[in-house]
Write a protein that holds these residues in place. Sequence first.
Motif, PDB file in Angstrom:
ATOM      1  N   GLN A  38       0.809  -1.216   0.000  1.00 31.72           N
ATOM      2  CA  GLN A  38       0.000   0.000   0.000  1.00 31.72           C
ATOM      3  C   GLN A  38       0.848   1.275   0.000  1.00 31.72           C
ATOM      4  N   ILE A  39       1.889   1.310   0.828  1.00 35.48           N
ATOM      5  CA  ILE A  39       2.751   2.496   0.810  1.00 35.48           C
ATOM      6  C   ILE A  39       3.487   2.589  -0.521  1.00 35.48           C
ATOM      7  N   GLY A  40       3.847   1.426  -1.070  1.00 37.99           N
ATOM      8  CA  GLY A  40       4.473   1.424  -2.385  1.00 37.99           C
ATOM      9  C   GLY A  40       3.556   2.000  -3.447  1.00 37.99           C
ATOM     10  N   ALA A  41       2.271   1.655  -3.393  1.00 35.62           N
ATOM     11  CA  ALA A  41       1.317   2.193  -4.363  1.00 35.62           C
ATOM     12  C   ALA A  41       1.203   3.710  -4.240  1.00 35.62           C
ATOM     13  N   LEU A  42       1.187   4.200  -3.013  1.00 32.05           N
ATOM     14  CA  LEU A  42       1.103   5.642  -2.812  1.00 32.05           C
ATOM     15  C   LEU A  42       2.374   6.341  -3.276  1.00 32.05           C
ATOM     16  N   GLN A  43       3.522   5.737  -2.998  1.00 34.34           N
ATOM     17  CA  GLN A  43       4.773   6.355  -3.447  1.00 34.34           C
ATOM     18  C   GLN A  43       4.886   6.341  -4.975  1.00 34.34           C
ATOM     19  N   THR A  44       4.328   5.324  -5.587  1.00 32.82           N
ATOM     20  CA  THR A  44       4.302   5.301  -7.055  1.00 32.82           C
ATOM     21  C   THR A  44       3.520   6.497  -7.586  1.00 32.82           C
ATOM     22  N   LEU A  45       2.395   6.773  -6.954  1.00 30.11           N
ATOM     23  CA  LEU A  45       1.586   7.918  -7.358  1.00 30.11           C
ATOM     24  C   LEU A  45       2.378   9.215  -7.194  1.00 30.11           C
ATOM     25  N   LYS A  46       3.094   9.338  -6.094  1.00 30.95           N
ATOM     26  CA  LYS A  46       3.876  10.551  -5.866  1.00 30.95           C
ATOM     27  C   LYS A  46       5.037  10.646  -6.850  1.00 30.95           C
ATOM     28  N   LYS A  47       5.719   9.530  -7.068  1.00 29.06           N
ATOM     29  CA  LYS A  47       6.892   9.518  -7.945  1.00 29.06           C
ATOM     30  C   LYS A  47       6.523   9.886  -9.380  1.00 29.06           C
ATOM     31  N   ASN A  48       5.324   9.477  -9.796  1.00 31.30           N
ATOM     32  CA  ASN A  48       4.925   9.679 -11.188  1.00 31.30           C
ATOM     33  C   ASN A  48       4.138  10.960 -11.420  1.00 31.30           C
ATOM     34  N   ALA A  66      -8.322   8.424  -8.584  1.00 36.03           N
ATOM     35  CA  ALA A  66      -9.296   7.360  -8.329  1.00 36.03           C
ATOM     36  C   ALA A  66     -10.514   7.497  -9.234  1.00 36.03           C
ATOM     37  N   ARG A  67     -10.876   8.718  -9.561  1.00 36.36           N
ATOM     38  CA  ARG A  67     -12.026   8.941 -10.438  1.00 36.36           C
ATOM     39  C   ARG A  67     -11.735   8.523 -11.869  1.00 36.36           C
ATOM     40  N   THR A  68     -10.500   8.768 -12.295  1.00 34.16           N
ATOM     41  CA  THR A  68     -10.164   8.487 -13.691  1.00 34.16           C
ATOM     42  C   THR A  68      -9.619   7.079 -13.900  1.00 34.16           C
ATOM     43  N   ASN A  69      -9.062   6.499 -12.813  1.00 37.85           N
ATOM     44  CA  ASN A  69      -8.486   5.155 -12.930  1.00 37.85           C
ATOM     45  C   ASN A  69      -8.618   4.453 -11.582  1.00 37.85           C
ATOM     46  N   ARG A  70      -9.669   3.668 -11.441  1.00 37.00           N
ATOM     47  CA  ARG A  70      -9.952   3.027 -10.164  1.00 37.00           C
ATOM     48  C   ARG A  70      -8.812   2.119  -9.704  1.00 37.00           C
ATOM     49  N   ALA A  71      -8.024   1.641 -10.652  1.00 40.04           N
ATOM     50  CA  ALA A  71      -6.914   0.755 -10.291  1.00 40.04           C
ATOM     51  C   ALA A  71      -5.864   1.472  -9.448  1.00 40.04           C
ATOM     52  N   THR A  72      -5.866   2.828  -9.516  1.00 42.03           N
ATOM     53  CA  THR A  72      -4.900   3.609  -8.755  1.00 42.03           C
ATOM     54  C   THR A  72      -4.992   3.317  -7.264  1.00 42.03           C
ATOM     55  N   THR A  73      -6.187   3.127  -6.764  1.00 42.71           N
ATOM     56  CA  THR A  73      -6.376   2.914  -5.333  1.00 42.71           C
ATOM     57  C   THR A  73      -6.890   1.515  -5.006  1.00 42.71           C
ATOM     58  N   SER A  74      -6.867   0.621  -5.964  1.00 42.29           N
ATOM     59  CA  SER A  74      -7.378  -0.733  -5.715  1.00 42.29           C
ATOM     60  C   SER A  74      -6.524  -1.475  -4.690  1.00 42.29           C
ATOM     61  N   ALA A  75      -5.272  -1.092  -4.561  1.00 43.23           N
ATOM     62  CA  ALA A  75      -4.390  -1.756  -3.596  1.00 43.23           C
ATOM     63  C   ALA A  75      -4.485  -1.142  -2.204  1.00 43.23           C
ATOM     64  N   LEU A  76      -5.435  -0.227  -2.028  1.00 43.77           N
ATOM     65  CA  LEU A  76      -5.560   0.494  -0.763  1.00 43.77           C
ATOM     66  C   LEU A  76      -6.983   0.338  -0.226  1.00 43.77           C
ATOM     67  N   SER A 354      15.676   6.407  11.662  1.00 43.68           N
ATOM     68  CA  SER A 354      15.626   5.052  12.219  1.00 43.68           C
ATOM     69  C   SER A 354      16.489   4.075  11.440  1.00 43.68           C
ATOM     70  N   GLY A 355      16.933   4.509  10.241  1.00 46.03           N
ATOM     71  CA  GLY A 355      17.677   3.601   9.375  1.00 46.03           C
ATOM     72  C   GLY A 355      16.782   2.607   8.669  1.00 46.03           C
ATOM     73  N   GLN A 356      15.471   2.779   8.799  1.00 46.67           N
ATOM     74  CA  GLN A 356      14.523   1.821   8.232  1.00 46.67           C
ATOM     75  C   GLN A 356      13.758   2.465   7.093  1.00 46.67           C
ATOM     76  N   LEU A 357      13.876   1.861   5.946  1.00 53.10           N
ATOM     77  CA  LEU A 357      13.133   2.321   4.778  1.00 53.10           C
ATOM     78  C   LEU A 357      11.663   1.956   4.928  1.00 53.10           C
ATOM     79  N   ILE A 358      10.825   2.856   4.458  1.00 52.57           N
ATOM     80  CA  ILE A 358       9.394   2.553   4.397  1.00 52.57           C
ATOM     81  C   ILE A 358       8.950   2.838   2.977  1.00 52.57           C
ATOM     82  N   GLY A 359       8.360   1.874   2.349  1.00 51.49           N
ATOM     83  CA  GLY A 359       7.848   2.076   1.006  1.00 51.49           C
ATOM     84  C   GLY A 359       8.743   1.475  -0.045  1.00 51.49           C
ATOM     85  N   LYS A 360       8.333   1.716  -1.264  1.00 52.64           N
ATOM     86  CA  LYS A 360       8.966   1.047  -2.403  1.00 52.64           C
ATOM     87  C   LYS A 360      10.155   1.815  -2.949  1.00 52.64           C
TER      88      LYS A 360
END
Length: 932
Positions: A38-48, A66-76, A354-360
């Motif tokens: 889910q965080i990866g999906a959101l970061q993809t949206l931000k990255k693109n 989400a209105r134009t492409n429901r698949a954008t949030t299907s993983a959330l 924290s040295g810990q990556l979060i997301g994709k």
Amino acid sequence: MLTTAACLLAVVGMASPAAAAPPRDTAAEKAEANAARQIGALQTLKKNATKTEAKLDSALLVALKARTNRATTSALPRLQNGITVAGDKTSVDIRATVSPALLKALTGLGADVKAVSNRYGSIRADVPLAALGTLAARADVKRVEEAGGAMTARQLDPGAAPAAPAKAESKDEKAARIAANTRAALADRAGPVNSAGDRAHNADTAREEIGVTGVGVKLCALSDGVDSLATSQAAGELPAVDVLAAQAGSGDEGTAMLEILHDIAPNAELGFATAFTSDASFADNIRALRFQGECDVIVDDVIYFKEAPFQDWIIAQAVNDVIADGALYFSSAGNEGNTVDGTAAHWEGDYVNSGQLIGKYAGYAHDFDPSANTQVLQPISAASSAGVPVLLNWSDPLGASSNDYDLYLLDAAGNVVDASQNYQLGAEDPYERVDTPFFGGSGLRLAIVKFTGADRYLSLSALRGRFADSADGLKAFNTPGVTFGHSAARGAFSVAAAPADAAFPRSLEPGDPPNPRGPFPGAYDENTALERFSSDGPRRVFYEADGTPITPGNVSSTGGELRQKPDITAADGVATSVDGFELFYGTSAAAPHAAAIAGLVLSGNPGIDPAEVREALTSTAIDIVAPGVDGRSGHGVILADRVLAYTGASPQPYAHAGKVSVNPADGGAYLHPGDTATVDLPVVNTGDATALSTSVVLTSPTPGVTITPRSRSYGAIEKGQEVSRSFSVTLPASHQPGVPLVLTTRVTYAGALSPTTTSISAEVGEPSNVTVDFGYAGAPVAIPDASTVGVSVPIEVSGVGRASRLSLSIDGETCSTATGATTVGLDHTYVSDLVGLLTSPSGRTAQVFAGAGGSGNNICQAVFDDGAETRFSSLSSAMAPYTGTWGPDDALGGLRADGVDGTWTFSAFDLYAADTGSIRAVSLHLNGYVTP
């Protein structure tokens, strides 16, 4: 590089230093997988995101995608977007260079403009979701944000959210309720409802013993609205209130605050403006109350979520402006709790990697745990988790953040519940916001991710929530300093709350200790207890209002300026007569008590330096809670008698001209050029003390006028007394008929408020019986719905010069109550939504009507005339369509003082949603003077 499992563990729970890995279970693995996906999906949206999309609030971008492409949030599956879409439109704040071209473009996009601030470069509008990209692509648009939320500091039932959102009161239901309350108030004058704070602050005895009541001072409030103002006035709880035109707002917290002000300082003038149209409108109204309304003390109880903790934003800048002009400003510290009572949800401090990556793609999580352990999640108490706005700010300057932090709200299963991941590319604000679900939930937790950039000082606040240890082992971390925004401006008074009488009747959370009660019928003393929900300080600030660093090069926990907030403590838990505010709790109630006491100080010490008022309030406050100045009560709880004694306050006379009459000496009905007239000039003392050695000097700026005598003695005028003297005035024969005789009275007496000056005018010449009509000749103009922008139509006047009489009519050929009727002068459903203003060519403005007519439709063949016996404000819905002759709210006669030729404008504002209409036909009717 950390393993995938270690990275994901940071998302859903705690990670510790190197140690044997605990046994894994299926639930934990599923949670980790959810979080990663889910965080990866959101970061993809931000990255693109494109450059244009980066100008959109991330919540708007998600909603649009989400209105134009429901698949954008299907993983959330649990992502709540929080964006409200009505029809196809959503409410946004457009930060831009405001211009007619931009406003025209918004209309072309199908947007409904609600408020415009040229000063602060902001437009509140309802914009079609599909048009957001086009809007953001404009070069004059800096950013498009979800409409900024706000709340007052009234303390309500902190229990769990209702099973479903409460049904909103309809306009008909509200109108019926207020009308019934007003009738009851008129029928039953049972006596005033007084705030217990009047007694607890010793204000009642101070007024009696010192004799200071607020004379010569204007106290003004900003809150939601003053729906029941007429009801409070009918009950004798409030006098006249100067409400800024089209700024009455909606709701009644403002009415309750005004009643508190009046209880403490009963002879002060009062004013009001709403704070709830938009953040920029709030700032504009702060300035308007001072620079147009001439308010001496201003108080509010509102916080906008967008307000920054580390720099004075536009609202605080407006506060700074009025303080610089000499006003005193008071604001609620907030009801967000404090660390001592364990009632807050606030953490601030330096970012710790924290040295810990979060997301994709990118982003290291912040470590909340100051120990050797690592914890990247902040748990939220389930008991205080319903509908909580959560704010993340960091120590970059406003409008210039190039360090990109993101905020995520997750559940115990690793699902992203809400996310805020705006771009910070060097021209944006250091701000992210998420909201917990309306119904709340268990296992909710927050993660802060530094997407890119440098380490900064962070502030994380869940307003009215709590950070609390979770059932699955997360530890809560809290720090002091939850108070923020314009109440933390250097010169503002941030006010904490202490109960005056009965304890707040409900536990803030199950299992909490009892809430404290107040001293009533006694007064506050050193044993006074603070409300457990009152917000604490201090407030660390890193930048001046213009973005200049306070400690250049150091924006960490050792830098900036530490402001002592709150400043003082005052009463809450008090009674008002306002429906729904019979008991009024929260720092919303405390702030007006403090403001009114300051008003008494000004009244008893005219011309006192604001710095001395601050010294008096803070030096005489009773130390409570902890020894010395502290972060919960500030300097302590204030007492009116101590403050007034410290400043040497004394009752002041206030003598001024009363109603002047000008009578031609020849007994004629009119004053003509060359005539002599007797001027009967009364002086009334509405002050707190006798006006000694009173005299009046009468002069005139009108050329050639002679006045005999120029001055007269009025002697001593007791408080409440009126004394009259006569003067003789002669006009030159060359005086032009229609040009008024202007007289200036200067009343001088022994007192600090002396002299008082008044300008009056008298008609010269015989009014003509010939009426000349001028009308609006254009096409019907739609009135924007629920908008303070309104609409205006011009009325051109020529060939009259000076007018002896003026009336306005809203015309029409055939009158009916039909929706959208084309034969009426002004068609509109629910006429009480409207405010009508008339403006002269010289810029003078009068309010013709406001909030009258109930649910009735349409104004037709209605004349507004100063001589009418019945005011338009008395009309009921049963009288629609509204025809006849009515008195306007403000006298129209003053609009003709400067001559009437030129362009007049009639403006209409529809301040409430759902009902619409148009201006179709309006006219001015003018009479000149008989030519000799």
